[in-house]
Write an enzyme that holds these catalytic residues in place. Sequence first.
Site, PDB file in Angstrom:
ATOM      1  CG  ASN A 103      -1.702   1.309   1.356  1.00  0.00           C
ATOM      2  OD1 ASN A 103      -2.694   1.491   0.680  1.00  0.00           O
ATOM      3  ND2 ASN A 103      -1.248   2.227   2.210  1.00  0.00           N
ATOM      4  CD  GLU A 104      -1.363   5.472   0.394  1.00  0.00           C
ATOM      5  OE1 GLU A 104      -0.743   5.866   1.399  1.00  0.00           O
ATOM      6  OE2 GLU A 104      -2.519   5.842   0.123  1.00  0.00           O
ATOM      7  CG  ASN A 105       5.286   0.363   0.578  1.00  0.00           C
ATOM      8  OD1 ASN A 105       4.469   0.959   1.273  1.00  0.00           O
ATOM      9  ND2 ASN A 105       5.840  -0.763   0.963  1.00  0.00           N
ATOM     10  CB  SER A 134      -2.751  -0.383  -4.116  1.00  0.00           C
ATOM     11  OG  SER A 134      -3.929   0.360  -4.264  1.00  0.00           O
TER      12      SER A 134
END
Length: 857
Positions: free
Chosen positions: A452-454, A504
């Site tokens: 998530n968002e890395n 994502s």
Amino acid sequence: MRNIFVSVLIIFAFAACSVSQSPEPIIKNIDQNWEFAQLGTNDWMPAKVPGTVHADLLANGKINDPHYRLNENDVQWIEDEDWEYRTRFFVDIKVLQNSSVVLRFEGLDTYAKVFLNDSLILESDNMFVGHSIDVKSILFKGSNSLRVVFDSPVKRGMEKLKQIDYVIPAVNEQAPYNERTNVFTRKAPFHYGWDWGPRLVTSGIWRNVELLAYNEAKIDDVFVQTEKIKNNTAHLSASVSVNVETAGNYSLSLKTENKTLWEKNNLQLNKGLNVIEQSFVVEQAKLWWTNGLGDPYLYPFTFQLSNNEATVDEFKIDFGIRTLKLVQEPDEAGRSFYFELNGRPVFMKGANVIPSNTLTPSVTVEKYERLINDAVMANMNMVRVWGGAIYENDTFYKLCDKKGMLVWQDFMFACALQPGDNAHLENIKAEAEYNVKRLRNYASLAMWCGNNENLHGWHHWGWKDMYEPQVRDFMWNTYDTIFHHILRNAVTEYAPNTSYWSSSPTAYVDKLADRRSGDEHDWTIWFGQRPFSDFGVNVPRFVSEYGLQSFPSMHTIKEFALEADFDIDSEVMDHRQRGRMDYMGPGFNGNHLIKRYMEWYYKVPQKFEHFTYVSQLLQAKAYQTALESHRKNMPHCMGSLYWQLNDSWPTISWSTVDYYGRWKASHYAVRKANAPVIIAPEYANRDLKIHVVNDGWDQLNDARLSLSFIDFDGNELSSLEKNVSVKANHSAVVFNKNIDEYIEAADLNATVAVIQLYHADSLVAERLFYFSEPKDLQLSKSDIAYKAKKTDNGYAITLSSNKLVKNVFVDLALSNAFVSDNYFDLLPDRETTIEIISNESMDIGQAINLISLNDIY
């Protein structure tokens, strides 16, 4: 030794009247008579397994409820201590005569040493990986001791942090910048705090412990795949892993619904692991469908292993036959991003979910049922298990299978980079293999996502610029190794028909999100402080996160706060609000951003109770706007998953259902905006455009659109009807005209458009549309009349008013009662009936309180 360790001999005794060997495995839960203590003390107290040290300390009266007021601050010492758990269990000769006796731990949180009869049998450092240990040679006939020692995850993490001379970012951990240790430990990141939850860094035996004994063979694992569906015939494959203790001739079969789908006889199985592959078909297959499209049918599959006509072992799964693929085809905008279920494109309507309690084993089956039912009732068909939490319990996925709820499944990485040492990478590899295998038979499992968002953080949060070139290259190579190789390879090898998405949000082929392909987290609203109308600007292909915060109900607030705390700037409300936004101004936080958005759309109430109510209306307006914007733009946009469905503690957050299961105004709004057929108006420059979105199987041929303009006293100003048609699984504009043709002289601050769609003489959709923002509406003081009637499920309440009443909130004092519809608008002289579902008798006059925007204004 306490008496508790003596009584366990009786509680755990297996039936010992015979010493004959059982052909089928013996499984015994070791979940009784556990004790725990702070390591180095002798202060033993009863413990619950599965559980956590925080929950056990709370149950023994050693700490106060960390959810109440500022108590969270007083329990931070727990994370710095080491803890020990112990029990004794009884083993008889019947168990020991088996060829294999295994002790299984499904989850240890996190740095654990396990001792059986004072022998070290396991060292574990990953919360997400289960372990099976051969213990036959260590067990005694009679009483056996089992101890688990947990090291402080924070101290162990700090030891690793000090071994490197650079910082690994973990932006949401609630700790000083250079003391954030969660990235070094394979443990639920949200335990270390997040922008919606507390910091409660747990330790404990968080999943089941079992003793397994078998003599001949054991089915270790089964993997079933739907390869294709053609002409109502499903072509499937099965891979069955059998661990054999006694080599010989075996039979293996698959049965379902009193039928044998296949049987293999005369299998010569060798000692050790044997893998049996079999392709087969199911004629006239009943397919698994998502909520709203059909029956999520599950076949009860039983794999049976036999030897000399005696059953040796059985392995049972409920299996949904379906095909599912992620379609990314070139188009004029970029590339599509949608899920195709059994050959049908499906718009994904849903939300992100988090654990329903920070103390994760405290989530009961009833809470899981409530969570998934809340999603079903809101017409959802997908939930996203977000990467900062846990790989959920099997209960969760079984319910999703049963209810037709697809799962976007993240690996547990969120908003942080990772260490790149070999031991850490091997740990991640084992975690990926274990969980992909564990979850791969669930029909609900739609996709694996790496993080998530890395990737977003690397490019937009300054991560790639914070390092010297050599370290930067190492950190990016680590990212590439984990998310483009280790995790992708695990999915490809162990669940080859399941899609993998590296991060994502991301665009096609692992590129930075661009709104033209892939998925997007649309935080231009909220963090970007853009108006709600921007949900409809440059709409992404699939929106996997967006949201706006609100306060929970006053009933929930009273569970964690005193009346003296009822102020958005009080110490308790400031502590509860984890969205710290000093970049917007000194001391600025999410409470202030709620107020800022409220000023744009509503009159800001002075009373705290009214402020919390309006904050929910504000959130509902945001989510309705977003969902309508996304859905009316199908097939360009094919998914809308808001942040977030639920809470992990009672708090101020983006959730639509609070910690106690109370629906906020936004959940009622989401349910309506997710309905199979919706009316989605848009208005600009006195032009009214009306979209109809039809998610169903059937085309709406010769439907009738009814549009009526009325003032707030109920006077009809103008009306029209027209025949329209909307294709199945399609969005269409059915009306687009300037309103001056109908209501040129009307006061738009006191006018509502009542838009209805009829098909086959049935009302299939209705939408009330206002031409002004709520703060500008000319609302009169409400005068609501209501009458109550007892029903089998509770009470039917019929409400009416001679004036328009905006956002009627039927507030119930009963915590276990449910209101079928709420925060609704009452049209003048039109009755609205809702149902209060409760098994308790009540005096309606005393039990309900009616609140409306009219009263506040």
